[in-house]
Design a protein around this motif. Structure first.
Motif, PDB file in Angstrom:
ATOM      1  N   GLU A  31       0.806  -1.232  -0.199  1.00  0.00           N
ATOM      2  CA  GLU A  31      -0.020  -0.202  -0.152  1.00  0.00           C
ATOM      3  C   GLU A  31       0.966   1.459  -0.037  1.00  0.00           C
ATOM      4  O   GLU A  31       0.473   2.361  -0.432  1.00  0.00           O
ATOM      5  N   ARG A  32       2.007   1.265   0.803  1.00  0.00           N
ATOM      6  CA  ARG A  32       2.898   2.170   0.853  1.00  0.00           C
ATOM      7  C   ARG A  32       4.262   1.802   0.462  1.00  0.00           C
ATOM      8  O   ARG A  32       4.675   0.908   0.921  1.00  0.00           O
ATOM      9  N   VAL A  33       5.026   2.985  -0.040  1.00  0.00           N
ATOM     10  CA  VAL A  33       6.180   2.365  -0.816  1.00  0.00           C
ATOM     11  C   VAL A  33       7.416   3.686  -0.474  1.00  0.00           C
ATOM     12  O   VAL A  33       7.023   4.636  -0.510  1.00  0.00           O
ATOM     13  N   LEU A  34       8.463   3.090   0.064  1.00  0.00           N
ATOM     14  CA  LEU A  34       9.741   4.124   0.251  1.00  0.00           C
ATOM     15  C   LEU A  34      10.673   3.833  -0.993  1.00  0.00           C
ATOM     16  O   LEU A  34      10.836   2.535  -1.034  1.00  0.00           O
ATOM     17  N   ILE A  35      11.099   4.807  -1.350  1.00  0.00           N
ATOM     18  CA  ILE A  35      11.797   4.787  -2.448  1.00  0.00           C
ATOM     19  C   ILE A  35      13.440   5.367  -1.955  1.00  0.00           C
ATOM     20  O   ILE A  35      13.389   6.503  -1.547  1.00  0.00           O
ATOM     21  N   HIS A  36      14.480   4.539  -2.148  1.00  0.00           N
ATOM     22  CA  HIS A  36      15.791   5.152  -1.577  1.00  0.00           C
ATOM     23  C   HIS A  36      16.934   4.795  -2.510  1.00  0.00           C
ATOM     24  O   HIS A  36      17.029   3.659  -3.015  1.00  0.00           O
ATOM     25  N   ASP A  37      17.554   5.823  -3.244  1.00  0.00           N
ATOM     26  CA  ASP A  37      18.709   5.788  -4.067  1.00  0.00           C
ATOM     27  C   ASP A  37      19.797   4.935  -3.224  1.00  0.00           C
ATOM     28  O   ASP A  37      20.252   5.307  -1.907  1.00  0.00           O
ATOM     29  N   GLY A  38      20.082   3.794  -4.012  1.00  0.00           N
ATOM     30  CA  GLY A  38      21.249   2.894  -3.792  1.00  0.00           C
ATOM     31  C   GLY A  38      22.534   3.770  -3.438  1.00  0.00           C
ATOM     32  O   GLY A  38      23.186   3.374  -2.458  1.00  0.00           O
ATOM     33  N   ALA A  39      22.722   4.628  -4.013  1.00  0.00           N
ATOM     34  CA  ALA A  39      23.726   5.683  -3.739  1.00  0.00           C
ATOM     35  C   ALA A  39      23.851   6.521  -2.684  1.00  0.00           C
ATOM     36  O   ALA A  39      24.742   7.360  -2.434  1.00  0.00           O
ATOM     37  N   PRO A  49      15.154   8.866   1.510  1.00  0.00           N
ATOM     38  CA  PRO A  49      13.828   8.262   0.828  1.00  0.00           C
ATOM     39  C   PRO A  49      13.037   9.474   0.397  1.00  0.00           C
ATOM     40  O   PRO A  49      12.786  10.520   1.036  1.00  0.00           O
ATOM     41  N   GLN A  50      11.973   8.874  -0.429  1.00  0.00           N
ATOM     42  CA  GLN A  50      10.886   9.597  -0.720  1.00  0.00           C
ATOM     43  C   GLN A  50       9.733   8.609  -0.675  1.00  0.00           C
ATOM     44  O   GLN A  50       9.998   7.139  -0.750  1.00  0.00           O
ATOM     45  N   GLY A  51       8.509   8.832  -0.138  1.00  0.00           N
ATOM     46  CA  GLY A  51       7.494   7.712   0.265  1.00  0.00           C
ATOM     47  C   GLY A  51       6.241   8.019  -0.465  1.00  0.00           C
ATOM     48  O   GLY A  51       5.993   9.168  -0.582  1.00  0.00           O
ATOM     49  N   PHE A  52       5.366   7.105  -0.887  1.00  0.00           N
ATOM     50  CA  PHE A  52       4.184   7.384  -1.558  1.00  0.00           C
ATOM     51  C   PHE A  52       2.999   6.294  -1.203  1.00  0.00           C
ATOM     52  O   PHE A  52       3.509   5.274  -1.132  1.00  0.00           O
ATOM     53  N   GLU A  53       1.689   6.706  -1.397  1.00  0.00           N
ATOM     54  CA  GLU A  53       1.065   5.695  -1.591  1.00  0.00           C
ATOM     55  C   GLU A  53       1.132   4.931  -3.056  1.00  0.00           C
ATOM     56  O   GLU A  53       1.154   5.613  -3.855  1.00  0.00           O
ATOM     57  N   VAL A  54       1.063   3.639  -2.932  1.00  0.00           N
ATOM     58  CA  VAL A  54       1.451   2.992  -4.154  1.00  0.00           C
ATOM     59  C   VAL A  54       0.588   3.284  -5.315  1.00  0.00           C
ATOM     60  O   VAL A  54       1.066   3.525  -6.435  1.00  0.00           O
ATOM     61  N   LYS A  55      -0.730   3.278  -5.130  1.00  0.00           N
ATOM     62  CA  LYS A  55      -1.586   3.406  -6.195  1.00  0.00           C
ATOM     63  C   LYS A  55      -1.420   4.639  -6.715  1.00  0.00           C
ATOM     64  O   LYS A  55      -1.381   4.662  -8.123  1.00  0.00           O
ATOM     65  N   LEU A  56      -1.370   5.950  -5.852  1.00  0.00           N
ATOM     66  CA  LEU A  56      -1.089   7.069  -6.557  1.00  0.00           C
ATOM     67  C   LEU A  56      -0.036   7.193  -7.417  1.00  0.00           C
ATOM     68  O   LEU A  56       0.285   7.733  -8.378  1.00  0.00           O
ATOM     69  N   LEU A  57       1.319   6.743  -6.658  1.00  0.00           N
ATOM     70  CA  LEU A  57       2.556   6.713  -7.652  1.00  0.00           C
ATOM     71  C   LEU A  57       2.551   6.054  -8.966  1.00  0.00           C
ATOM     72  O   LEU A  57       2.953   6.346  -9.738  1.00  0.00           O
ATOM     73  N   LYS A  58       1.874   4.764  -8.798  1.00  0.00           N
ATOM     74  CA  LYS A  58       1.760   4.060 -10.193  1.00  0.00           C
ATOM     75  C   LYS A  58       0.933   4.872 -11.134  1.00  0.00           C
ATOM     76  O   LYS A  58       1.433   4.836 -12.376  1.00  0.00           O
ATOM     77  N   ASP A  59       0.004   5.637 -10.696  1.00  0.00           N
ATOM     78  CA  ASP A  59      -0.915   6.438 -11.499  1.00  0.00           C
ATOM     79  C   ASP A  59       0.098   7.338 -12.194  1.00  0.00           C
ATOM     80  O   ASP A  59       0.033   7.741 -13.649  1.00  0.00           O
ATOM     81  N   CYS A  60       0.643   8.043 -11.155  1.00  0.00           N
ATOM     82  CA  CYS A  60       1.574   9.091 -11.830  1.00  0.00           C
ATOM     83  C   CYS A  60       2.562   8.529 -12.864  1.00  0.00           C
ATOM     84  O   CYS A  60       3.007   9.437 -13.777  1.00  0.00           O
ATOM     85  N   HIS A  61       3.046   7.546 -12.564  1.00  0.00           N
ATOM     86  CA  HIS A  61       4.130   7.128 -13.259  1.00  0.00           C
ATOM     87  C   HIS A  61       3.646   6.644 -14.698  1.00  0.00           C
ATOM     88  O   HIS A  61       4.112   6.723 -15.940  1.00  0.00           O
ATOM     89  N   ALA A  62       2.510   6.026 -14.619  1.00  0.00           N
ATOM     90  CA  ALA A  62       1.521   5.693 -16.094  1.00  0.00           C
ATOM     91  C   ALA A  62       1.524   7.053 -16.579  1.00  0.00           C
ATOM     92  O   ALA A  62       1.777   7.104 -17.981  1.00  0.00           O
ATOM     93  N   LYS A  63       1.019   7.983 -16.028  1.00  0.00           N
ATOM     94  CA  LYS A  63       0.494   9.299 -16.905  1.00  0.00           C
ATOM     95  C   LYS A  63       1.827   9.968 -17.266  1.00  0.00           C
ATOM     96  O   LYS A  63       2.155  10.499 -18.373  1.00  0.00           O
ATOM     97  N   GLY A  64       3.075   9.707 -16.600  1.00  0.00           N
ATOM     98  CA  GLY A  64       4.411  10.200 -17.045  1.00  0.00           C
ATOM     99  C   GLY A  64       4.871   9.665 -18.332  1.00  0.00           C
ATOM    100  O   GLY A  64       5.417  10.039 -19.383  1.00  0.00           O
ATOM    101  N   ARG A  65       4.608   8.277 -18.440  1.00  0.00           N
ATOM    102  CA  ARG A  65       5.098   7.477 -19.697  1.00  0.00           C
ATOM    103  C   ARG A  65       4.060   8.019 -20.703  1.00  0.00           C
ATOM    104  O   ARG A  65       4.557   8.143 -21.973  1.00  0.00           O
TER     105      ARG A  65
END
Ligand code: C5P
Length: 227
Positions: A97-105, A161-177
């Motif tokens: 439901e929620r995801v953190l995204i953190h650059d490996g670097a 980290p940046q964190g998001f509700e998964v469904k919302l971020l997926k929608d944003c990425h789909a729109k971005g594409r």
């Protein structure tokens, strides 16, 4: 909470012909330091690492040495960070439901920062770790001629980290594409979709290891911590 680690970049700005996350920092690959932070964070229960398949044997070796207690999935990265995160989002378990995204670097982030971001993600649909900008920032035209000096009190340097509700971020990425948006972090996609992004105080030491100088600074900071 689920964590995605973009780790599919190259070592170009590091002047290296291999993925900079495989470079050694105090005797351990950079990615190992990042994974240890994820392991130590109370909230992270699942880790996805986006990488280039050519690096997977090295990633497997790192995973064998770090001996994580949390499930880990290796996911094929893309040509850009944005594409890598997109792939990561598709590979999340359906229950996420929620995801953190953190650059490996960003191998110097602390478990405390992860925990604070995770806690805030139950209050806000989108957030980023960030610190106030110390320098005065100039905006120029293509020739380097200064056009503007934005008010520094409203400027923040974005981290992960940046964190998001998964469904919302997926929608944003789909729109971005769909619309061909090219961005350098996930919050920018959220913003483009008119969704709000909350700042969580980041850490001055949470630098993104990009150049040989960053590597030297990271080594210095880690030496202070382990001594
Ligand atoms: O290149 P830069 O340091 O800005 O990349 C930020 C993070 O995104 C790094 O951890 C890098 O491995 C990752 N990345 C990725 N896929 C790409 C390019 C970068 O996962 N195609």
């Amino acid at each position: 909470m689920h964590l995605l680690i973009p780790a599919a970049g190259s070592g170009r700005r590091m002047g290296s012909d291999r993925n900079k996350l495989l470079l050694s920092l105090l005797g351990k690959p950079l990615l190992a330091w990042t994974l240890e932070v994820a392991e130590a964070s109370d909230y992270i229960t699942w880790i996805g690492i986006m990488g280039q398949p050519i690096d997977f044997p090295d990633f497997e070796e790192i995973l064998a040495n770090v001996s994580l207690t949390k499930p880990v999935k290796l996911i094929q990265g893309g040509a850009t960070r944005q594409e890598s995160v997109y792939n990561g989002l598709q590979a999340l378990p359906a229950t996420a439901e929620r995801v953190l995204i953190h650059d490996g670097a960003r191998c110097l982030a602390t478990p405390d920062l992860f925990n604070r971001c995770a806690e805030e993600l139950f209050r806000f649909p989108g957030l980023i770790a960030a610190i106030p900008v110390k320098d005065t920032i100039k905006i120029t035209d293509d020739t380097g001629l200064v056009q503007d000096t934005p008010d520094r009190s409203h400027l923040w340097a974005a981290q992960t980290p940046q964190g998001f509700e998964v469904k919302l971020l997926k929608d944003c990425h789909a729109k971005g594409r769909q619309w061909g948006w090219e961005v350098t972090d996930d919050a920018a996609l959220f913003e483009k979709c008119d969704l709000s992004v909350q700042i969580v105080p980041g850490e001055e030491t949470n630098l993104k290891v990009t150049t040989p100088m960053d590597l030297a600074i990271a080594e210095f900071i880690l030496k202070q911590r382990v001594s």
